[in-house]
Design a protein around this motif. Structure first.
Motif, mmCIF file in Angstrom:
data_model
loop_
_atom_site.group_PDB
_atom_site.id
_atom_site.type_symbol
_atom_site.label_atom_id
_atom_site.label_comp_id
_atom_site.label_asym_id
_atom_site.label_seq_id
_atom_site.Cartn_x
_atom_site.Cartn_y
_atom_site.Cartn_z
ATOM 1 N N ASN A 22 0.866 -1.182 0.000
ATOM 2 C CA ASN A 22 0.000 0.000 0.000
ATOM 3 C C ASN A 22 0.897 1.226 0.000
ATOM 4 O OD1 ASN A 22 -1.831 2.094 0.446
ATOM 5 N ND2 ASN A 22 -3.188 0.781 1.637
ATOM 6 N N HIS A 23 0.907 1.920 -1.140
ATOM 7 C CA HIS A 23 1.760 3.098 -1.296
ATOM 8 C C HIS A 23 0.994 4.405 -1.071
ATOM 9 C CE1 HIS A 23 4.853 0.446 -3.004
ATOM 10 N NE2 HIS A 23 3.879 -0.102 -3.725
ATOM 11 N N GLY A 24 -0.212 4.289 -0.527
ATOM 12 C CA GLY A 24 -1.052 5.472 -0.361
ATOM 13 C C GLY A 24 -1.883 5.716 -1.594
ATOM 14 N N TRP A 25 -1.249 6.101 -2.670
ATOM 15 C CA TRP A 25 -1.968 6.324 -3.938
ATOM 16 C C TRP A 25 -2.339 5.016 -4.608
ATOM 17 C CZ3 TRP A 25 -0.020 4.593 -8.623
ATOM 18 C CH2 TRP A 25 1.322 4.176 -8.610
ATOM 19 N N LEU A 26 -1.581 3.941 -4.305
ATOM 20 C CA LEU A 26 -1.781 2.634 -4.920
ATOM 21 C C LEU A 26 -1.862 1.559 -3.843
ATOM 22 C CD1 LEU A 26 -1.690 0.497 -7.258
ATOM 23 C CD2 LEU A 26 0.813 0.622 -7.072
ATOM 24 N N ASP A 27 -2.947 0.784 -3.868
ATOM 25 C CA ASP A 27 -3.103 -0.390 -3.016
ATOM 26 C C ASP A 27 -3.119 -1.601 -3.944
ATOM 27 O OD1 ASP A 27 -3.495 -2.035 -0.861
ATOM 28 O OD2 ASP A 27 -5.609 -1.523 -0.583
ATOM 29 N N THR A 28 -2.102 -2.461 -3.849
ATOM 30 C CA THR A 28 -1.924 -3.502 -4.850
ATOM 31 C C THR A 28 -1.660 -4.858 -4.235
ATOM 32 O OG1 THR A 28 -0.592 -4.182 -6.770
ATOM 33 C CG2 THR A 28 0.538 -2.880 -5.082
ATOM 34 N N TYR A 29 -2.267 -5.881 -4.835
ATOM 35 C CA TYR A 29 -2.068 -7.276 -4.443
ATOM 36 C C TYR A 29 -1.487 -8.026 -5.634
ATOM 37 C CZ TYR A 29 -5.080 -6.482 -0.366
ATOM 38 O OH TYR A 29 -5.620 -6.023 0.809
ATOM 39 N N HIS A 30 -0.480 -8.884 -5.367
ATOM 40 C CA HIS A 30 0.205 -9.627 -6.418
ATOM 41 C C HIS A 30 -0.057 -11.123 -6.254
ATOM 42 C CE1 HIS A 30 2.103 -5.803 -6.769
ATOM 43 N NE2 HIS A 30 3.021 -5.999 -5.835
ATOM 44 N N SER A 31 -0.734 -11.731 -7.230
ATOM 45 C CA SER A 31 -0.925 -13.178 -7.191
ATOM 46 C C SER A 31 0.349 -13.924 -7.575
ATOM 47 C CB SER A 31 -2.065 -13.591 -8.128
ATOM 48 O OG SER A 31 -3.304 -13.075 -7.673
ATOM 49 N N PHE A 32 1.212 -13.256 -8.365
ATOM 50 C CA PHE A 32 2.479 -13.840 -8.774
ATOM 51 C C PHE A 32 3.605 -12.861 -8.450
ATOM 52 C CE2 PHE A 32 -0.812 -15.768 -11.322
ATOM 53 C CZ PHE A 32 -0.482 -17.121 -11.292
ATOM 54 N N GLU A 53 -4.064 -7.081 -8.584
ATOM 55 C CA GLU A 53 -5.350 -6.429 -8.338
ATOM 56 C C GLU A 53 -5.053 -5.077 -7.705
ATOM 57 O OE1 GLU A 53 -9.781 -7.270 -6.458
ATOM 58 O OE2 GLU A 53 -8.300 -8.894 -6.559
ATOM 59 N N ASP A 54 -5.304 -4.010 -8.461
ATOM 60 C CA ASP A 54 -4.869 -2.665 -8.097
ATOM 61 C C ASP A 54 -6.043 -1.735 -7.834
ATOM 62 O OD1 ASP A 54 -2.273 -3.501 -8.539
ATOM 63 O OD2 ASP A 54 -2.065 -2.496 -10.473
ATOM 64 N N ARG A 55 -5.846 -0.868 -6.856
ATOM 65 C CA ARG A 55 -6.728 0.282 -6.647
ATOM 66 C C ARG A 55 -5.867 1.525 -6.635
ATOM 67 N NH1 ARG A 55 -9.538 -3.583 -3.498
ATOM 68 N NH2 ARG A 55 -11.791 -3.639 -3.883
ATOM 69 N N VAL A 56 -6.209 2.486 -7.503
ATOM 70 C CA VAL A 56 -5.453 3.722 -7.637
ATOM 71 C C VAL A 56 -6.363 4.893 -7.305
ATOM 72 C CG1 VAL A 56 -4.202 5.223 -9.237
ATOM 73 C CG2 VAL A 56 -3.908 2.743 -9.374
ATOM 74 N N LYS A 57 -5.894 5.763 -6.421
ATOM 75 C CA LYS A 57 -6.686 6.920 -6.012
ATOM 76 C C LYS A 57 -6.814 7.929 -7.144
ATOM 77 C CE LYS A 57 -5.869 6.792 -1.011
ATOM 78 N NZ LYS A 57 -5.320 7.533 0.147
ATOM 79 N N SER A 58 -7.806 8.820 -7.002
ATOM 80 C CA SER A 58 -8.023 9.888 -7.964
ATOM 81 C C SER A 58 -6.776 10.753 -8.088
ATOM 82 C CB SER A 58 -9.207 10.737 -7.510
ATOM 83 O OG SER A 58 -9.421 11.817 -8.384
ATOM 84 N N GLU A 127 -13.265 9.164 -8.598
ATOM 85 C CA GLU A 127 -13.303 8.024 -7.699
ATOM 86 C C GLU A 127 -12.091 7.125 -7.926
ATOM 87 O OE1 GLU A 127 -15.585 7.861 -5.422
ATOM 88 O OE2 GLU A 127 -16.724 9.582 -6.216
ATOM 89 N N PRO A 128 -11.736 6.301 -6.940
ATOM 90 C CA PRO A 128 -10.653 5.334 -7.171
ATOM 91 C C PRO A 128 -10.990 4.413 -8.333
ATOM 92 C CG PRO A 128 -11.216 5.460 -4.825
ATOM 93 C CD PRO A 128 -12.288 6.225 -5.563
ATOM 94 N N VAL A 129 -9.968 3.950 -9.017
ATOM 95 C CA VAL A 129 -10.149 2.962 -10.071
ATOM 96 C C VAL A 129 -9.649 1.610 -9.545
ATOM 97 C CG1 VAL A 129 -7.916 3.521 -11.168
ATOM 98 C CG2 VAL A 129 -9.691 2.330 -12.472
ATOM 99 N N HIS A 130 -10.424 0.575 -9.790
ATOM 100 C CA HIS A 130 -10.123 -0.789 -9.352
ATOM 101 C C HIS A 130 -9.999 -1.634 -10.612
ATOM 102 C CE1 HIS A 130 -11.670 -4.558 -6.949
ATOM 103 N NE2 HIS A 130 -10.377 -4.634 -7.222
ATOM 104 N N PHE A 131 -8.848 -2.267 -10.799
ATOM 105 C CA PHE A 131 -8.647 -3.027 -12.026
ATOM 106 C C PHE A 131 -7.657 -4.160 -11.800
ATOM 107 C CE2 PHE A 131 -5.406 0.221 -12.026
ATOM 108 C CZ PHE A 131 -4.305 -0.296 -12.690
ATOM 109 N N LEU A 132 -7.688 -5.114 -12.715
ATOM 110 C CA LEU A 132 -6.702 -6.186 -12.762
ATOM 111 C C LEU A 132 -5.687 -5.854 -13.844
ATOM 112 C CD1 LEU A 132 -9.009 -9.355 -12.642
ATOM 113 C CD2 LEU A 132 -7.994 -8.111 -10.716
ATOM 114 N N GLN A 133 -4.406 -5.888 -13.472
ATOM 115 C CA GLN A 133 -3.346 -5.776 -14.475
ATOM 116 C C GLN A 133 -2.736 -7.161 -14.649
ATOM 117 O OE1 GLN A 133 1.037 -3.934 -14.845
ATOM 118 N NE2 GLN A 133 -0.558 -2.387 -14.544
ATOM 119 N N ILE A 134 -2.700 -7.629 -15.899
ATOM 120 C CA ILE A 134 -2.296 -8.998 -16.192
ATOM 121 C C ILE A 134 -1.231 -8.977 -17.287
ATOM 122 C CG2 ILE A 134 -3.130 -11.293 -16.858
ATOM 123 C CD1 ILE A 134 -5.974 -10.272 -16.075
ATOM 124 N N TRP A 135 -0.213 -9.807 -17.111
ATOM 125 C CA TRP A 135 0.816 -9.965 -18.134
ATOM 126 C C TRP A 135 0.852 -11.427 -18.570
ATOM 127 C CZ3 TRP A 135 5.993 -7.235 -16.362
ATOM 128 C CH2 TRP A 135 5.723 -5.923 -15.974
#
Length: 284
Positions: A22-32, A53-58, A127-135
């Protein structure tokens, strides 16, 4: 419900076992394994290399940075995300200019990094954006960079799994013409340079969807499927895979489904108190 994939091995990947920052602006979970978090048990699964699985603040986001030789895509769960990249490709109604693309709930944006791209992802919404980033790992290096996007409705996803990505026609030996046409194996999806299919479905409580392994889009008979249940309903969503009690997932959990073959049927049942948005990542 009795299980139908007795030959399959289903191993849950619990949310608590993911990397988390949790970087404040970014709350992120890594499955890998990703960035500063490394777990030798979670490095990749077939062509699947990253699932964050990321949440990024406005008014926050990822500044311009480079990538090479990965297929990189984001699936928007809520909010909106503005993407800029060095391909400068102009699309349709979601394109505000030649230089950027704003994607919203239900959209997926896709980049073939190939020989090299620079891009940024920024939340310019309120509003915060909630998204999955996948590679995904492509079937060969040195591809020509390409950007694409798609929009897929919740209405369709409530009827069954909707395929979002599928392999490029022509495969690893695709011609220059096939590369330019970017035609996918499954019509209406985005073409990816990997033996890889992504799908999503929204299952109401008590409902169940069936995923056909390989989605009739691959010649490879031996498959792997990763199932992810994003954190969208405050913990009220829950699913069960193949009717197995030990295949029950809560929000944030994933599952490795090994030992399956193209054409097998994986049943996903919603057993929580809220509809479950389920993401399926099917790879060789």
């Amino acid at each position: 419900m009795s299980n139908t994939l007795r030959h399959a091995k289903i191993t849950p990947h619990r949310s608590a076992a993911r990397g988390h920052s949790n970087h404040g602006w970014l709350d992120t979970y890594h499955s890998f394994s990703f960035a500063n978090w490394y777990n030798p048990n979670f490095t990749h699964f077939g062509a699947l290399r990253v699932l964050n699985e990321d949440r990024v603040k406005s008014n926050s986001g990822f500044p311009t940075h480079p990538h090479r030789d990965f297929e990189i895509f984001s699936y928007i769960l809520s909010g909106e995300l503005t993407h800029t990249d060095s391909t400068h490709k102009k699309g349709n109604d979601v394109q505000e200019s030649k230089l950027f693309c704003r994607v919203r709930r239900g959209d997926i944006q896709f980049t073939t990094a190939g020989t090299g791209v620079t891009h940024s992802e920024f939340n310019r919404g309120r509003e915060p954006v909630h998204f999955l980033q996948i590679w995904a790992i492509p079937w060969k290096r040195g591809l020509t960079p390409r950007y694409d996007w798609g929009r897929y409705s919740d209405e369709d996803k409530r009827k069954g799994f909707v395929s979002l990505l599928s392999p490029l026609k022509g495969g690893v030996d695709a011609t220059a013409e096939q590369e330019k046409a970017a035609e996918p194996m499954i019509p209406g999806t985005i073409a990816i340079h990997a033996d890889f299919v992504m799908a999503a479905g929204i299952i109401e409580p008590g409902g169940k969807f069936e995923w056909t392994v390989g989605a009739n889009a691959t010649a490879a008979s031996k498959r792997k499927v990763y199932v992810h249940l994003p954190m969208t309903k405050g913990g009220k969503a829950k699913i069960r895979l193949d009717g197995r009690e030990d295949g029950t997932l809560v929000e944030g959990d994933g599952a490795f489904v090994d030992g399956v073959n193209a054409g097998d049927k994986l049943v996903v049942e919603s057993v929580g108190d809220a509809e479950a948005e389920v993401v399926v990542l099917d790879t060789a």
